[in-house]
Design a protein around this motif. Structure first.
Motif, PDB file in Angstrom:
ATOM      1  N   SER A 233     -31.711   9.274   1.401  1.00 28.52           N
ATOM      2  CA  SER A 233     -31.953  10.704   1.164  1.00 28.52           C
ATOM      3  C   SER A 233     -32.858  10.950  -0.032  1.00 28.52           C
TER       4      SER A 233
ATOM      5  N   ASN B 257     -29.006   7.353  10.588  1.00 19.94           N
ATOM      6  CA  ASN B 257     -29.075   6.695  11.876  1.00 19.94           C
ATOM      7  C   ASN B 257     -30.141   5.614  11.871  1.00 19.94           C
TER       8      ASN B 257
ATOM      9  N   GLU C  92     -32.243  10.756   8.867  1.00 18.28           N
ATOM     10  CA  GLU C  92     -31.024  11.365   8.357  1.00 18.28           C
ATOM     11  C   GLU C  92     -30.444  12.319   9.392  1.00 18.28           C
ATOM     12  N   ARG C  93     -29.178  12.112   9.736  1.00 13.57           N
ATOM     13  CA  ARG C  93     -28.525  12.987  10.710  1.00 13.57           C
ATOM     14  C   ARG C  93     -28.299  14.382  10.113  1.00 13.57           C
ATOM     15  N   LYS C  94     -28.117  15.349  10.994  1.00 18.13           N
ATOM     16  CA  LYS C  94     -27.913  16.730  10.547  1.00 18.13           C
ATOM     17  C   LYS C  94     -26.508  16.897   9.967  1.00 18.13           C
TER      18      LYS C  94
ATOM     19  N   THR D  78     -24.803   4.035  12.581  1.00 15.58           N
ATOM     20  CA  THR D  78     -24.754   5.185  11.680  1.00 15.58           C
ATOM     21  C   THR D  78     -24.090   4.726  10.391  1.00 15.58           C
ATOM     22  N   THR D  79     -24.786   4.849   9.288  1.00 13.87           N
ATOM     23  CA  THR D  79     -24.273   4.342   8.008  1.00 13.87           C
ATOM     24  C   THR D  79     -23.311   5.344   7.380  1.00 13.87           C
ATOM     25  N   GLU D  80     -22.652   4.907   6.319  1.00 14.10           N
ATOM     26  CA  GLU D  80     -21.690   5.762   5.625  1.00 14.10           C
ATOM     27  C   GLU D  80     -22.351   7.005   5.035  1.00 14.10           C
ATOM     28  N   ASN D  81     -23.616   6.886   4.659  1.00 19.70           N
ATOM     29  CA  ASN D  81     -24.309   8.058   4.101  1.00 19.70           C
ATOM     30  C   ASN D  81     -25.087   8.830   5.164  1.00 19.70           C
ATOM     31  N   ASN D  82     -24.622   8.724   6.432  1.00 20.53           N
ATOM     32  CA  ASN D  82     -25.093   9.575   7.521  1.00 20.53           C
ATOM     33  C   ASN D  82     -26.546   9.290   7.943  1.00 20.53           C
TER      34      ASN D  82
END
Length: 523
Positions: A368, A501, A521-523, A495-499
């Motif tokens: 992020s 993909n 980054e997922r929504k 999908t990682t722990e910090n969302n």
């Protein structure tokens, strides 16, 4: 001459790194001499145009694009006494292959062939300024203006406009090089030379077929002039103009001691030549193993650039171009030696895997807040090959569910072997400088010529490569959340722990194979 050229190439290598110049002069039996020197450059591109102006070389280079199409950046390099003096960006609007570059009325001009908008260089501020219109004048003396137009496959025409009467006289000749001896004009093209003793003996133009009217109406090929008023003193009748394979040709013509001479090129060497009984007669070899070239619709420079044009040539080494000019009986050949890495090196699968693993660690630790500056620095450290396009490439909402503004891209290439290469694209937001999505594609290794599809035999190579990459991802991310094991379109998703993909997909369709990884980054 082969030995001389080999010695010269060796000297280029020795002198290129330190910006020094090497010069030697060879006395030729014909009374001419050949002076050779080197100019060291570092340019991410190829030479396209060049001219000499006030004892300086003005050379255009264009960025070579490896993957994404579009138009490469252009730069103007100015050399004085074989040393780089200045580099100037060309206007971003100059996105065309049909470009002329020449001096007229003491101004250096960039003119696209199919666009009225041209530019001239302000020599004081070294900036490009717009010109609303430039004409097709290619020659001028005390008696005539000479205009010429190229109509592509329909040939071209050349007009002589009488300065006293405004009468115009025309012949079928496409953008020739013009020389004049006393009152006689010589028009040279690659395979033909014409002699005009009196332009007023050519076909006289009616008002509807003057240069101005044809240029205005665009009626390029609706009529043909009568073949009179000139004599063909040389023509290669064996040329098929629709056969684009190599054919020996006249590179240029010039006047020395009131005689029209020519530079004639074969597939192995170039020669000083004269025309005898309608045949080219070479009398002095000047350079081995070089290929002279001119860019598409670039022809004014050869007439406006003084008594002799500045000729451009390629060598068998992509890093070495050359410039040739003739002053009286002295021929100057300057070899431009480029130390910029123009082609990616083959790194091998092992090194590619190491870079891929390092990319994953760099990308996923804090996606992020991943800055474009950071990944640029890392790619430079890993010695990947920059193939960033000159136009913006966006992505759909499925890879950008937060709908970030994607207005900047960076892309890098790794050649693994002769079969597979991979390229990464970073999609970023200029305002924040943060990377918002990443794609990595494993595709067929391309040469300079872009090809689509793969050999069927490569399918198993891509399957093996896909399994290797899935193993690396599993070691880094653990077991995937989703698996699709369809034979021709396998895919895995994490999908990682910090969302974040991470998706990998293998596509195998007959003779097309592709592996794609997407990180977002997922929504």
């Amino acid at each position: 001459m082969n030995k001389i050229f080999a010695i010269l190439i060796l000297s280029l290598t020795l002198f290129a790194c330190n910006g020094q110049q090497n010069s030697n002069v060879i006395k030729l039996e014909s009374g001419f001499s050949l002076a050779q020197d080197t100019i060291s450059i570092s340019v991410n591109g190829r030479m396209t145009h060049a001219l000499e102006y006030k004892d300086k070389y003005y050379v255009l280079f264009e960025q070579r694009l490896k993957k994404y199409g579009g138009y490469g950046k252009r730069w103007l390099y100015i050399f004085s006494n074989n040393q780089l003096e200045k580099v100037i960006d060309c206007p971003e609007e100059m996105k065309t292959v049909y470009l002329d570059f020449y001096v007229q009325n003491d101004s250096i001009i960039l003119k696209p062939y199919m666009d009225k908008q041209s530019y001239y260089l302000d020599n004081t501020n070294l900036k490009w300024n717009k010109i609303n219109k430039t004409d097709d004048l290619i020659w001028e003396d005390s008696d005539f203006y000479v205009y010429s137009l190229d109509f592509g496959e329909w040939g071209g025409k050349t007009w002589f406009k009488d300065k006293k009467t405004d009468n115009q006289y025309v012949l079928e000749s496409t953008t020739p090089l013009i020389n004049k001896i006393d009152s006689t004009y010589y028009l040279t093209n690659s395979f033909k030379v014409l002699r005009i003793n009196n332009p007023k003996k050519l076909t006289k133009c009616d008002s509807d077929v003057t240069y101005e009217n044809i240029e205005k109406t665009g009626k390029n090929y609706s009529w043909y002039s009568e073949p009179k008023g000139y004599k063909v003193i040389y023509e290669d009748e064996n040329v098929d103009y629709f056969d684009f394979s190599y054919h020996p040709s006249i590179v240029s013509s010039f006047v020395y001691n009131d005689e029209l001479l020519h530079i004639f090129e074969t597939d192995t060497a170039s020669y000083l030549s004269r025309i005898v009984n309608n045949k080219i007669q070479p009398f002095e070899k000047i350079l081995d193993d070089v290929k002279f070239f001119n860019w598409h619709f670039s022809y004014r420079c050869k007439n406006f650039n003084g008594s002799n044009e500045l000729l451009k040539f390629k060598t068998s080494n992509d890093q070495i171009y050359g410039l040739t000019r003739i002053k009286d009986n002295r021929i100057y050949a300057s070899f431009l030696v480029n130390d910029f890495e123009l082609k990616p090196k083959t790194l091998g699968k092992k090194r590619s895997n190491e870079i891929f693993e390092n990319r994953l660690k760099t990308i996923l630790v804090d996606f992020s807040n991943l800055s474009l500056t950071k990944v640029e620095s890392k790619e430079k450290e890993w010695k990947t090959f920059d193939i960033t396009p000159n136009h913006k490439i966006g992505i759909g909402d499925s890879w950008n569910p937060r709908k970030y503004d994607i207005d900047i891209n960076k892309s890098y290439l790794i050649v693994e072997d002769s079969i597979i290469s991979n390229s990464i694209m970073y999609y970023a937001t200029k305002k924040t400088g943060l990377v918002r999505a990443i794609t990595i594609n494993w595709e067929k290794t391309q040469t300079d010529r872009i090809e689509f599809g793969n050999d069927k035999s490569a399918s198993e190579d891509f399957l093996t490569r896909f399994n290797d990459l899935v193993l690396i991802l599993t070691n880094e991310l653990g077991e995937p959340n989703s698996i699709n094991e369809e034979k021709k379109n396998q895919s895995f998703v994490w999908t990682t722990e910090n969302n974040i993909n991470v998706e990998i997909k293998l596509s195998r369709q007959d003779n097309y194979n592709n592996i794609r990884i997407v990180v977002y980054e997922r929504k």
